[in-house]
Motif scaffolding. Structure first.
Motif, PDB file in Angstrom:
ATOM      1  N   VAL A 173     -12.520   4.174  10.022  1.00 19.37           N
ATOM      2  CA  VAL A 173     -12.636   2.709  10.081  1.00 19.37           C
ATOM      3  C   VAL A 173     -11.991   2.149   8.817  1.00 19.37           C
ATOM      4  N   ILE A 174     -11.127   1.162   9.013  1.00 22.80           N
ATOM      5  CA  ILE A 174     -10.361   0.612   7.889  1.00 22.80           C
ATOM      6  C   ILE A 174     -10.755  -0.832   7.621  1.00 22.80           C
ATOM      7  N   PRO A 175     -11.535  -1.065   6.573  1.00 23.21           N
ATOM      8  CA  PRO A 175     -11.822  -2.456   6.215  1.00 23.21           C
ATOM      9  C   PRO A 175     -10.596  -3.087   5.561  1.00 23.21           C
ATOM     10  N   GLY A 176     -10.513  -4.401   5.629  1.00 19.14           N
ATOM     11  CA  GLY A 176      -9.516  -5.120   4.843  1.00 19.14           C
ATOM     12  C   GLY A 176     -10.106  -5.371   3.462  1.00 19.14           C
ATOM     13  N   PHE A 177     -10.016  -6.601   2.995  1.00 20.01           N
ATOM     14  CA  PHE A 177     -10.569  -6.939   1.681  1.00 20.01           C
ATOM     15  C   PHE A 177     -11.983  -7.490   1.894  1.00 20.01           C
ATOM     16  N   VAL A 178     -12.976  -6.757   1.379  1.00 16.69           N
ATOM     17  CA  VAL A 178     -14.376  -7.095   1.638  1.00 16.69           C
ATOM     18  C   VAL A 178     -15.067  -7.402   0.317  1.00 16.69           C
ATOM     19  N   VAL A 195      -6.079 -13.109  -0.520  1.00 18.12           N
ATOM     20  CA  VAL A 195      -6.630 -13.902   0.593  1.00 18.12           C
ATOM     21  C   VAL A 195      -5.486 -14.547   1.386  1.00 18.12           C
ATOM     22  N   ALA A 196      -4.447 -14.971   0.673  1.00 13.39           N
ATOM     23  CA  ALA A 196      -3.310 -15.615   1.355  1.00 13.39           C
ATOM     24  C   ALA A 196      -2.591 -14.639   2.286  1.00 13.39           C
ATOM     25  N   ALA A 197      -2.697 -13.334   1.997  1.00 17.68           N
ATOM     26  CA  ALA A 197      -2.031 -12.330   2.844  1.00 17.68           C
ATOM     27  C   ALA A 197      -2.854 -11.969   4.084  1.00 17.68           C
ATOM     28  N   ILE A 198      -4.080 -12.467   4.151  1.00 20.34           N
ATOM     29  CA  ILE A 198      -4.948 -12.134   5.288  1.00 20.34           C
ATOM     30  C   ILE A 198      -4.767 -13.206   6.365  1.00 20.34           C
ATOM     31  N   PRO A 199      -4.253 -12.829   7.540  1.00 17.87           N
ATOM     32  CA  PRO A 199      -4.015 -13.850   8.570  1.00 17.87           C
ATOM     33  C   PRO A 199      -5.231 -14.710   8.883  1.00 17.87           C
ATOM     34  N   MET A 200      -6.420 -14.151   8.870  1.00 15.47           N
ATOM     35  CA  MET A 200      -7.604 -14.967   9.161  1.00 15.47           C
ATOM     36  C   MET A 200      -8.005 -15.847   7.980  1.00 15.47           C
ATOM     37  N   VAL A 227      -9.381   2.582  13.207  1.00 20.51           N
ATOM     38  CA  VAL A 227      -9.881   1.285  13.671  1.00 20.51           C
ATOM     39  C   VAL A 227      -9.887   0.307  12.496  1.00 20.51           C
ATOM     40  N   ALA A 228      -8.966  -0.645  12.537  1.00 23.42           N
ATOM     41  CA  ALA A 228      -8.915  -1.632  11.450  1.00 23.42           C
ATOM     42  C   ALA A 228      -9.842  -2.795  11.760  1.00 23.42           C
ATOM     43  N   THR A 229     -10.536  -3.247  10.734  1.00 21.51           N
ATOM     44  CA  THR A 229     -11.345  -4.461  10.842  1.00 21.51           C
ATOM     45  C   THR A 229     -11.083  -5.247   9.562  1.00 21.51           C
ATOM     46  N   ASP A 230     -10.030  -6.074   9.618  1.00 14.96           N
ATOM     47  CA  ASP A 230      -9.373  -6.523   8.388  1.00 14.96           C
ATOM     48  C   ASP A 230      -8.821  -7.941   8.440  1.00 14.96           C
ATOM     49  N   GLY A 231      -9.280  -8.732   9.419  1.00 15.22           N
ATOM     50  CA  GLY A 231      -8.784 -10.107   9.511  1.00 15.22           C
ATOM     51  C   GLY A 231      -7.301 -10.193   9.804  1.00 15.22           C
TER      52      GLY A 231
END
Ligand code: NAP
Length: 241
Positions: A173-178, A195-200, A227-231
């Motif tokens: 499982v791959i988190p983004g920036f948490v 944060v600007a690089a995160i599409p969400m 499994v990415a969960t990274d916005g």
């Protein structure tokens, strides 16, 4: 007969690992937590948690910790490897000591854990490693962390193939920036850039990663998956740094 599960969560004392412990115990499961220091916050369901002080990078410590878990629980259904450290530094700045610390904890620790638990797991068990986007995308200053997490991806996929005949599933499982202690040092302009690089357009919460880890643990036909969960971070172009 109870259908509650027994979990082992490394790095369960804080951050993402802690959120996994809270999610599992909220549904009635029991969890053994590996970390070097005690958890500083109280558990919501303390009667379902045991803390075992273990250094994931030390094979004797992992071996005795795993033996204690099996003594106390009898069996394990889900093993989550969330222990990790981050040490940054571009190639000219990163010390050999920091390189070793990151590789030992984030990669060798996963190997130590797997070789201690796998012989004792039954069919149906799930092993989940926690990777990182930087194991798949070049991020400046993350040479050690990125190398360790890329290695963790390889380890996950090899174990998935080796253990599939025993019906033991292994996923990443791959988190983004948490927002956790690990990322709290990043502030100001540097944080704004991430944060600007995160599409969400926002960072993740530990509970959002835990939700995915619980889902992966419960998915009987998933193995070797990343499994990415990274916005959306893995899907986007990064800006020049
Ligand atoms: P965190 O809040 O800093 O928590 C790290 C956990 O790992 C703590 O429980 C810590 O406990 C434990 N740990 C560290 N070294 C250990 C060792 N040698 N032996 C045993 N336990 C050890 O970090 P986090 O953000 O929740 O990160 C959890 C996982 O997600 C890590 O694998 C990290 O690489 C990954 N990740 C995080 C992010 C993010 O943005 N936060 C993004 C991608 C991936 P002690 O210090 O007491 O040992």
């Amino acid at each position: 007969m109870s259908d509650s599960k027994n979990w082992l969560v490394t790095g369960g004392s804080r951050g993402i690992g802690r959120a996994v412990v809270e999610a599992a115990t909220a549904r009635g499961d029991r969890v053994a937590v590996f970390a070097r220091k005690p958890a500083t916050e109280q558990w919501t369901h303390a009667d379902r948690v045991i803390e075992i002080h273990t250094d994931i990078g030390d094979s004797a410590s992992v071996g005795s910790g795993v033996a204690e878990v099996f003594d106390r629980f009898g069996s394990l259904d889900v093993v989550v490897n969330a222990a990790g450290v981050h040490r940054g530094g571009r190639i000219g700045d990163l010390s050999r000591q920091h390189w070793d610390e990151v590789i030992t904890t984030n990669l060798t620790g996963a190997f130590e854990l797997a070789r201690a638990v796998v012989p004792r797991l039954d069919a149906g068990a799930a092993l989940i490693n926690v990777g990182a986007v930087v194991g798949f995308r070049g991020f400046p200053g993350d040479v050690a962390y990125g190398a360790a997490k890329a290695g963790l991806s390889g380890l996950t996929q090899v174990l998935a193939v080796e253990l599939a005949p025993r019906e033991i599933r292994v996923n990443l499982v791959i988190p983004g920036f948490v927002d956790t202690d690990m990322t709290s040092a990043l502030t100001g302009r540097a944080r704004e850039k991430v944060v600007a690089a995160i599409p969400m357009g926002r960072t993740g919460r530990p509970e959002e990663i835990a939700q995915v880890i619980v889902g992966v643990a419960d998915s009987p036909y998933m193995t070797g998956s990343i499994v990415a969960t990274d916005g959306g971070l893995m899907s986007s172009f990064s800006s020049r740094s």
